[in-house]
Design an enzyme around this catalytic site. Sequence first.
Site, short mmCIF file in Angstrom:
data_model
loop_
_atom_site.label_atom_id
_atom_site.label_comp_id
_atom_site.label_asym_id
_atom_site.label_seq_id
_atom_site.Cartn_x
_atom_site.Cartn_y
_atom_site.Cartn_z
N SER A 187 0.91 -1.28 0.05
CA SER A 187 0.02 0.11 0.22
C SER A 187 0.78 1.33 -0.15
CB SER A 187 -0.81 0.09 1.21
OG SER A 187 -1.93 0.90 1.15
N GLU A 290 -10.22 -3.95 -5.75
CA GLU A 290 -9.83 -2.85 -4.74
C GLU A 290 -9.50 -1.49 -5.47
OE1 GLU A 290 -5.65 -2.95 -3.17
OE2 GLU A 290 -5.35 -4.50 -4.37
N HIS A 320 -7.74 -5.33 0.08
CA HIS A 320 -6.59 -4.68 -0.03
C HIS A 320 -5.62 -5.22 0.86
CE1 HIS A 320 -4.00 -1.22 -0.61
NE2 HIS A 320 -4.12 -1.12 0.61
#
Length: 358
Positions: A187, A290, A320
């Site tokens: 991320s 996502e 995610h």
Amino acid sequence: MFWIIAVVILLVVALTLLLFRIEDMSHLDAYEYSVKEATPSEENLKVLERIREMGRAGKGLRGKARLIALRKHMDSLSDGLEFGSEFRQCDSPSGEWVIAPGADTQRRILYIHGGAWAAGSPRSHRSITDRLSHIANASVFAVDYRLMPEHRFMDGVRDCRRAYTWLIESGPDGPDEATFILVAGDSAGGSHALGLLAWIRESGLRQADGAVAFSPSTDLTLSAPSNRGNIATDPMLGPMFGGLSKIPRPVIWWATLAAFRISPTSPVASPLLGNLANLPPTLIQASDSEMLLDNARRYASKAKAQGSKVVLHTWPGMVHVWQIFTPVLPEAEEAFDDIESFIKEIESKKREPEASQT
């Protein structure tokens, strides 16, 4: 008064266009990527409940109190799990060594955790770093980079750069040259990892042998279609950031500049917008449901167009960064099998030139 307002609006628009020179990346959406043919496992329901718990952790709270609750909940993700690795704290640079039994300490992985640059820690991502140490037969250094809002965005970037530079010549037992280095992150940390690769190239340092990014945030301009199109199908990021879809993007750019103290068009904040040539082999994993799906797709497409070896593997219906839910989630185990194969391929190709010289 009307003319004054009109002039002010024109000046703001002109300044926005001048300051935020947004490159049109829509042509990258023409590249097609296959999605694994599978149905999410039953264990995925347990993961979705954990996601709902995360949402409830900050319910009714605002500001700093909500952030503290989120950080506490993320750190609890590793609670109750049994790890085979040894965990050693490191003060300079700040972070944690994760060492599987028998791991070769000259083989190293720099791991950069996610959490929107404001949450997460080496502890919160131990399920990932423990697994990486085992499958790569390497010592993993999870850098504890400085988080916002207590620190600036660039403070965290500098911490990652320092950690990598140190890792080249230092292992868990002291000074020792690395024979293999992998950079990995998820991320927000995945964005830091990809940005770090470009910085390493520009700095003339020993480049990483490869990189792995889980659902990376590659573009803070939020121009990718899935940033808005997948809000309803993303149980983690949708509730947190879906509201941004109602705000005009130029307003978000100004807000990002104010909060991050760096333009969202800077390649440091948005690796997609930089030069992606001459980068090491990179594996990106993402979910088709996502919000950051097209961030990954666009990065892979541009990097390949500029000659870098980047592969994107996409799972259906996963949350995610589902890899953090290993070993509960079978799809997380599949993802680590994928990474193990990727590492073996890197090393195989690395040995080819050496064999031809003998």
